[in-house]
Design a protein around this motif. Sequence first.
Motif, PDB file in Angstrom:
ATOM      1  N   ALA A  62       0.849  -1.187   0.000  1.00  0.00           N
ATOM      2  CA  ALA A  62       0.000   0.000   0.000  1.00  0.00           C
ATOM      3  C   ALA A  62       0.886   1.239   0.000  1.00  0.00           C
ATOM      4  N   ASP A  63       0.272   2.394  -0.331  1.00  0.00           N
ATOM      5  CA  ASP A  63       1.001   3.661  -0.339  1.00  0.00           C
ATOM      6  C   ASP A  63       0.987   4.361   1.014  1.00  0.00           C
ATOM      7  N   ARG A  64       0.341   3.773   1.999  1.00  0.00           N
ATOM      8  CA  ARG A  64       0.288   4.338   3.343  1.00  0.00           C
ATOM      9  C   ARG A  64       0.499   3.211   4.347  1.00  0.00           C
ATOM     10  N   PRO A  65       0.840   3.535   5.587  1.00  0.00           N
ATOM     11  CA  PRO A  65       1.060   2.465   6.576  1.00  0.00           C
ATOM     12  C   PRO A  65      -0.156   1.561   6.694  1.00  0.00           C
ATOM     13  N   LEU A  66       0.089   0.264   6.722  1.00  0.00           N
ATOM     14  CA  LEU A  66      -0.990  -0.713   6.804  1.00  0.00           C
ATOM     15  C   LEU A  66      -1.532  -0.778   8.232  1.00  0.00           C
ATOM     16  N   PRO A  67      -2.826  -1.037   8.394  1.00  0.00           N
ATOM     17  CA  PRO A  67      -3.415  -1.089   9.743  1.00  0.00           C
ATOM     18  C   PRO A  67      -2.783  -2.183  10.596  1.00  0.00           C
ATOM     19  N   LEU A  79       0.953 -16.977  11.706  1.00  0.00           N
ATOM     20  CA  LEU A  79       1.790 -16.554  10.593  1.00  0.00           C
ATOM     21  C   LEU A  79       2.876 -15.598  11.061  1.00  0.00           C
ATOM     22  N   GLN A  80       3.994 -15.617  10.391  1.00  0.00           N
ATOM     23  CA  GLN A  80       5.088 -14.681  10.664  1.00  0.00           C
ATOM     24  C   GLN A  80       4.878 -13.420   9.835  1.00  0.00           C
ATOM     25  N   THR A  81       5.243 -12.272  10.402  1.00  0.00           N
ATOM     26  CA  THR A  81       5.079 -11.005   9.694  1.00  0.00           C
ATOM     27  C   THR A  81       6.324 -10.145   9.873  1.00  0.00           C
ATOM     28  N   VAL A  82       6.601  -9.352   8.862  1.00  0.00           N
ATOM     29  CA  VAL A  82       7.687  -8.359   8.885  1.00  0.00           C
ATOM     30  C   VAL A  82       7.221  -7.164   8.061  1.00  0.00           C
ATOM     31  N   ARG A  83       7.381  -5.975   8.629  1.00  0.00           N
ATOM     32  CA  ARG A  83       7.034  -4.761   7.902  1.00  0.00           C
ATOM     33  C   ARG A  83       8.257  -4.198   7.188  1.00  0.00           C
ATOM     34  N   THR A  84       8.030  -3.660   5.985  1.00  0.00           N
ATOM     35  CA  THR A  84       9.099  -2.997   5.230  1.00  0.00           C
ATOM     36  C   THR A  84       8.527  -1.746   4.577  1.00  0.00           C
ATOM     37  N   LEU A  85       9.405  -0.843   4.216  1.00  0.00           N
ATOM     38  CA  LEU A  85       9.007   0.283   3.369  1.00  0.00           C
ATOM     39  C   LEU A  85      10.134   0.549   2.374  1.00  0.00           C
ATOM     40  N   ARG A  86       9.740   0.967   1.198  1.00  0.00           N
ATOM     41  CA  ARG A  86      10.692   1.225   0.118  1.00  0.00           C
ATOM     42  C   ARG A  86      10.404   2.591  -0.464  1.00  0.00           C
ATOM     43  N   ARG A 208       7.272   9.476  -1.775  1.00  0.00           N
ATOM     44  CA  ARG A 208       6.903   8.281  -2.556  1.00  0.00           C
ATOM     45  C   ARG A 208       7.341   7.032  -1.788  1.00  0.00           C
ATOM     46  N   VAL A 209       6.533   6.668  -0.815  1.00  0.00           N
ATOM     47  CA  VAL A 209       6.846   5.538   0.055  1.00  0.00           C
ATOM     48  C   VAL A 209       5.904   4.382  -0.290  1.00  0.00           C
ATOM     49  N   ARG A 210       6.466   3.189  -0.355  1.00  0.00           N
ATOM     50  CA  ARG A 210       5.673   1.989  -0.603  1.00  0.00           C
ATOM     51  C   ARG A 210       5.815   1.080   0.610  1.00  0.00           C
ATOM     52  N   HIS A 211       4.706   0.912   1.343  1.00  0.00           N
ATOM     53  CA  HIS A 211       4.716   0.078   2.546  1.00  0.00           C
ATOM     54  C   HIS A 211       4.342  -1.348   2.174  1.00  0.00           C
ATOM     55  N   ARG A 212       4.966  -2.283   2.882  1.00  0.00           N
ATOM     56  CA  ARG A 212       4.671  -3.693   2.667  1.00  0.00           C
ATOM     57  C   ARG A 212       4.622  -4.428   3.989  1.00  0.00           C
ATOM     58  N   LEU A 213       3.742  -5.414   4.030  1.00  0.00           N
ATOM     59  CA  LEU A 213       3.701  -6.360   5.141  1.00  0.00           C
ATOM     60  C   LEU A 213       3.963  -7.737   4.555  1.00  0.00           C
ATOM     61  N   LEU A 214       5.107  -8.325   4.897  1.00  0.00           N
ATOM     62  CA  LEU A 214       5.472  -9.644   4.421  1.00  0.00           C
ATOM     63  C   LEU A 214       4.915 -10.699   5.371  1.00  0.00           C
ATOM     64  N   GLY A 236      -6.471   1.287  -2.135  1.00  0.00           N
ATOM     65  CA  GLY A 236      -5.176   1.341  -2.799  1.00  0.00           C
ATOM     66  C   GLY A 236      -4.260   0.187  -2.466  1.00  0.00           C
ATOM     67  N   GLY A 237      -4.617  -0.641  -1.488  1.00  0.00           N
ATOM     68  CA  GLY A 237      -3.776  -1.775  -1.132  1.00  0.00           C
ATOM     69  C   GLY A 237      -4.013  -2.959  -2.058  1.00  0.00           C
ATOM     70  N   ARG A 238      -3.040  -3.831  -2.126  1.00  0.00           N
ATOM     71  CA  ARG A 238      -3.171  -5.021  -2.952  1.00  0.00           C
ATOM     72  C   ARG A 238      -2.378  -6.164  -2.342  1.00  0.00           C
ATOM     73  N   VAL A 239      -2.743  -7.357  -2.742  1.00  0.00           N
ATOM     74  CA  VAL A 239      -2.092  -8.577  -2.261  1.00  0.00           C
ATOM     75  C   VAL A 239      -1.169  -9.091  -3.367  1.00  0.00           C
ATOM     76  N   VAL A 240       0.067  -9.359  -3.009  1.00  0.00           N
ATOM     77  CA  VAL A 240       1.052  -9.888  -3.953  1.00  0.00           C
ATOM     78  C   VAL A 240       1.435 -11.281  -3.481  1.00  0.00           C
ATOM     79  N   ALA A 241       1.119 -12.296  -4.277  1.00  0.00           N
ATOM     80  CA  ALA A 241       1.476 -13.668  -3.947  1.00  0.00           C
ATOM     81  C   ALA A 241       2.853 -13.981  -4.504  1.00  0.00           C
ATOM     82  N   ALA A 242       3.445 -15.045  -3.950  1.00  0.00           N
ATOM     83  CA  ALA A 242       4.775 -15.428  -4.421  1.00  0.00           C
ATOM     84  C   ALA A 242       4.741 -15.799  -5.891  1.00  0.00           C
TER      85      ALA A 242
END
Length: 405
Positions: A62-67, A79-86, A208-214, A236-242
């Motif tokens: 997403a383009d903003r911090p995820l809830p 599930l395991q989770t890790v937050r990243t931003l690019r 221009r920040v792109r937030h991700r939750l892995l 604006g959020g989306r799910v990206v599968a492997a």
Amino acid sequence: MARLAWRWLLRDLRAGQLWVLFAAVAVAVAAATAVGLLAQRVGIALERQADTLLGADLALAADRPLPKALVETARQRGLQTVRTLRMPTMALGPEGAGPLRSRMVELLAVEPGYPLRGELRIAPSPFGADRPAGGVPTEDEVWVEAAVLRALGLEVGDVLRLGRARFRIGAVLRRSPDRGVQGLAVAPRVLARLEAMAATGLLAPGARVRHRLLVAGPPEALEGYRHWVQEHLPPGGRVVAAADSRPELRAALDRARAFLGLAALVTALLAGAGAAVAVRRHVAVRLDACAVLRALGAGRGRLLAVHLGELAWLALLAGAAGAALGWMVQEALARLLEGLAGRSLPPPGLGAALAGLGAGLAVGAGAVLVFALPPLLALGRVPALRVLRRELPPPTPPLWAVALL
């Protein structure tokens, strides 16, 4: 009738009448089996590689911090989770060290535990031997790719400025799992700790920040979480599968599977044509025997059933031989791919192996049966009078049956 068909098959094989048909069935089954199993093994390898390329099994972008509810729900499901931003930004060299140099970089900030799949590899110098990172940078350091050092004239241990903050360059970043997932990289990467981003002042409105939750974990829990998250993603959020992380590899695999499938289909058709020729010769040899059986009271249905039973026994034996041959062929091709790619292909699972063998048997035996059935249908139409009048022409199969098949 089954015992009689088996006895006829053994006699005809000893006489050498059905070996061409046996080879046709075996080749068709081997081609279909080899293609199916090899495509499945390559597909499994691609899915496993996609996990490491994404750095996780699933990513929410997403383009903003995820809830925080997304993180909490994932952890509740095991599930395991890790937050990243690019984000793209400018990296600057230290002040007072000659002309000021700058370089556009891709800043990736991560939490401890990154990556969930794959590994980070770092080196003590641009040309030094790399090793697994075993963690992420501390809050006062960054890991940079060698292009950053060359552009800014820096070395490991020097100071790099990002926004208002200064970081020590702790290592050279050699490999990161999700590098290049979105296409060709236009800027070298700088890896920092997520907690250190507040001090940089780069997370200002309009950045221009792109937030991700892995996310990573068991497939069942992951699939349930994926269905749940589809209804709770922010706008604006989306799910990206492997499997979606490298669409170009997926497209290449689909094209290769289609090409190999076409080759297997052509092989099956050629085998079917060979089967038709072999069965026509077999029918010509059997005309007199069928005329004698008709004279002794055998009906058309019984004659057709016995000959179909003989063909079914042949298809079963030749299909088993073809399946074994196809397994050996795909194993040889897999070894060849290992030598070219330097990586072994995973073995197919039991279900995939049975599906591949079943598909091979269905394609090979089905094609041969379709080509061989019309001549066999003609055997039931042999007149009993042929016992006395050998000059009677051989019967032809019914036109409707040929057209339908």
